[in-house]
Design a protein around this motif. Structure first.
Motif, PDB file in Angstrom:
ATOM      1  N   ARG A  34      44.870  43.524  43.509  1.00  0.00           N
ATOM      2  CA  ARG A  34      44.164  43.541  42.247  1.00  0.00           C
ATOM      3  C   ARG A  34      42.769  42.983  42.514  1.00  0.00           C
ATOM      4  N   MET A  35      41.754  43.537  41.861  1.00  0.00           N
ATOM      5  CA  MET A  35      40.376  43.173  42.186  1.00  0.00           C
ATOM      6  C   MET A  35      39.612  42.734  40.956  1.00  0.00           C
ATOM      7  N   GLY A  36      38.698  41.826  41.159  1.00  0.00           N
ATOM      8  CA  GLY A  36      37.868  41.365  40.065  1.00  0.00           C
ATOM      9  C   GLY A  36      36.425  41.157  40.487  1.00  0.00           C
ATOM     10  N   TRP A  37      35.558  41.125  39.496  1.00  0.00           N
ATOM     11  CA  TRP A  37      34.148  40.752  39.686  1.00  0.00           C
ATOM     12  C   TRP A  37      33.881  39.510  38.841  1.00  0.00           C
ATOM     13  N   PHE A  38      33.190  38.582  39.445  1.00  0.00           N
ATOM     14  CA  PHE A  38      32.735  37.378  38.764  1.00  0.00           C
ATOM     15  C   PHE A  38      31.232  37.262  38.974  1.00  0.00           C
ATOM     16  N   PRO A  78      18.356  40.403  30.781  1.00  0.00           N
ATOM     17  CA  PRO A  78      17.988  39.237  31.601  1.00  0.00           C
ATOM     18  C   PRO A  78      19.136  38.246  31.768  1.00  0.00           C
ATOM     19  N   GLU A  79      19.988  38.131  30.767  1.00  0.00           N
ATOM     20  CA  GLU A  79      21.110  37.203  30.863  1.00  0.00           C
ATOM     21  C   GLU A  79      22.201  37.667  31.819  1.00  0.00           C
ATOM     22  N   ASP A  80      22.089  38.872  32.343  1.00  0.00           N
ATOM     23  CA  ASP A  80      23.009  39.345  33.378  1.00  0.00           C
ATOM     24  C   ASP A  80      22.587  38.854  34.768  1.00  0.00           C
ATOM     25  N   THR A  81      21.443  38.220  34.856  1.00  0.00           N
ATOM     26  CA  THR A  81      20.963  37.715  36.143  1.00  0.00           C
ATOM     27  C   THR A  81      21.928  36.680  36.699  1.00  0.00           C
ATOM     28  N   ALA A  82      22.406  36.932  37.912  1.00  0.00           N
ATOM     29  CA  ALA A  82      23.398  36.042  38.531  1.00  0.00           C
ATOM     30  C   ALA A  82      23.722  36.547  39.928  1.00  0.00           C
ATOM     31  N   LEU A  83      24.452  35.709  40.638  1.00  0.00           N
ATOM     32  CA  LEU A  83      25.064  36.125  41.898  1.00  0.00           C
ATOM     33  C   LEU A  83      26.430  36.706  41.554  1.00  0.00           C
ATOM     34  N   TYR A  84      26.675  37.928  41.961  1.00  0.00           N
ATOM     35  CA  TYR A  84      27.911  38.620  41.624  1.00  0.00           C
ATOM     36  C   TYR A  84      28.860  38.629  42.816  1.00  0.00           C
ATOM     37  N   TYR A  85      30.111  38.274  42.533  1.00  0.00           N
ATOM     38  CA  TYR A  85      31.135  38.182  43.569  1.00  0.00           C
ATOM     39  C   TYR A  85      32.292  39.127  43.270  1.00  0.00           C
ATOM     40  N   CYS A  86      32.841  39.727  44.303  1.00  0.00           N
ATOM     41  CA  CYS A  86      34.103  40.428  44.166  1.00  0.00           C
ATOM     42  C   CYS A  86      35.199  39.550  44.767  1.00  0.00           C
ATOM     43  N   ALA A  87      36.415  39.746  44.280  1.00  0.00           N
ATOM     44  CA  ALA A  87      37.517  38.903  44.725  1.00  0.00           C
ATOM     45  C   ALA A  87      38.835  39.625  44.550  1.00  0.00           C
ATOM     46  N   THR A  88      39.813  39.212  45.353  1.00  0.00           N
ATOM     47  CA  THR A  88      41.166  39.753  45.220  1.00  0.00           C
ATOM     48  C   THR A  88      42.017  38.789  44.416  1.00  0.00           C
ATOM     49  N   ALA A  89      42.987  39.311  43.696  1.00  0.00           N
ATOM     50  CA  ALA A  89      43.847  38.483  42.857  1.00  0.00           C
ATOM     51  C   ALA A  89      45.309  38.769  43.139  1.00  0.00           C
ATOM     52  N   VAL A 133      47.464  37.758  40.789  1.00  0.00           N
ATOM     53  CA  VAL A 133      47.816  38.093  39.416  1.00  0.00           C
ATOM     54  C   VAL A 133      46.512  38.306  38.671  1.00  0.00           C
ATOM     55  N   LEU A 134      46.399  39.367  37.922  1.00  0.00           N
ATOM     56  CA  LEU A 134      45.165  39.614  37.183  1.00  0.00           C
ATOM     57  C   LEU A 134      44.914  38.497  36.187  1.00  0.00           C
ATOM     58  N   GLY A 135      43.691  38.012  36.198  1.00  0.00           N
ATOM     59  CA  GLY A 135      43.349  36.950  35.278  1.00  0.00           C
ATOM     60  C   GLY A 135      41.852  36.846  35.123  1.00  0.00           C
ATOM     61  N   THR A 136      41.430  35.928  34.278  1.00  0.00           N
ATOM     62  CA  THR A 136      40.007  35.771  33.997  1.00  0.00           C
ATOM     63  C   THR A 136      39.440  34.454  34.510  1.00  0.00           C
ATOM     64  N   THR A 137      40.233  33.712  35.236  1.00  0.00           N
ATOM     65  CA  THR A 137      39.742  32.453  35.789  1.00  0.00           C
ATOM     66  C   THR A 137      39.686  32.548  37.316  1.00  0.00           C
ATOM     67  N   PRO A 138      38.727  31.881  37.931  1.00  0.00           N
ATOM     68  CA  PRO A 138      38.613  31.948  39.394  1.00  0.00           C
ATOM     69  C   PRO A 138      39.879  31.524  40.131  1.00  0.00           C
ATOM     70  N   SER A 139      40.672  30.658  39.524  1.00  0.00           N
ATOM     71  CA  SER A 139      41.881  30.176  40.192  1.00  0.00           C
ATOM     72  C   SER A 139      42.918  31.270  40.409  1.00  0.00           C
ATOM     73  N   SER A 140      42.790  32.385  39.694  1.00  0.00           N
ATOM     74  CA  SER A 140      43.719  33.505  39.876  1.00  0.00           C
ATOM     75  C   SER A 140      43.384  34.331  41.110  1.00  0.00           C
ATOM     76  N   TYR A 141      42.254  34.082  41.718  1.00  0.00           N
ATOM     77  CA  TYR A 141      41.738  34.906  42.802  1.00  0.00           C
ATOM     78  C   TYR A 141      41.736  34.134  44.104  1.00  0.00           C
ATOM     79  N   ASP A 142      42.057  34.831  45.192  1.00  0.00           N
ATOM     80  CA  ASP A 142      42.183  34.102  46.445  1.00  0.00           C
ATOM     81  C   ASP A 142      41.085  34.420  47.459  1.00  0.00           C
ATOM     82  N   TYR A 149      38.060  42.999  35.716  1.00  0.00           N
ATOM     83  CA  TYR A 149      39.096  43.179  36.728  1.00  0.00           C
ATOM     84  C   TYR A 149      39.710  44.554  36.609  1.00  0.00           C
ATOM     85  N   ILE A 150      40.387  44.943  37.681  1.00  0.00           N
ATOM     86  CA  ILE A 150      41.031  46.251  37.725  1.00  0.00           C
ATOM     87  C   ILE A 150      42.348  46.110  38.453  1.00  0.00           C
TER      88      ILE A 150
END
Length: 121
Positions: free
Chosen positions: A32-36, A87-98, A100-109, A49-50
């Motif tokens: 499972r994959m997510g973007w933060f 402009p508020e989308d300005t950020a460093l974007y990360y992809c991550a594997t999960a 379990v699908l979730g919305t918190t970084p702790s769900s991703y390894d 996430y997807i």
């Protein structure tokens, strides 16, 4: 698992970017994959996430209707199409594997190194 994010850059407000994340070292279709994203001085926040087969997706409210997450399991890739950037989308974007699908970084390894998106007004 190694993740390599790319596609960031400088864009004017209202513009578009497509982020890519290449995965290696595992069976991509099992993940499972997510973007933060993380803006300067702020905490890392969930973007999208997807599910493993792409049938289930979710977005944070602030990007709904503007961003689209997708994946290509044959190419070991996950994407984030970003339209109508603000402009508020300005950020460093990360992809991550999960696990379990979730919305918190702790769900991703496993995490990629991040790709910088800067939206000018």
């Amino acid at each position: 698992v190694q993740l390599q994010a790319s596609g960031g850059g400088l864009v004017q407000a209202g513009g578009s970017l497509r982020l890519s994340c290449a995965a290696s070292g595992g069976t991509f279709s099992n993940y499972r994959m997510g973007w933060f994203r993380q803006a300067p001085g702020k905490e890392r926040e969930f973007v999208a996430y997807i599910s493993r087969d792409g049938s289930s997706v979710s977005y944070t409210n602030s990007v709904k209707g503007r961003f689209t997450i997708s994946r290509d399991n044959a190419k070991n890739m996950v994407y984030l199409q970003m339209n109508s950037l603000k402009p508020e989308d300005t950020a460093l974007y990360y992809c991550a594997t999960a696990q379990v699908l979730g919305t918190t970084p702790s769900s991703y390894d496993y995490w990629g190194q991040g790709t910088l998106v800067t939206v000018s007004s």
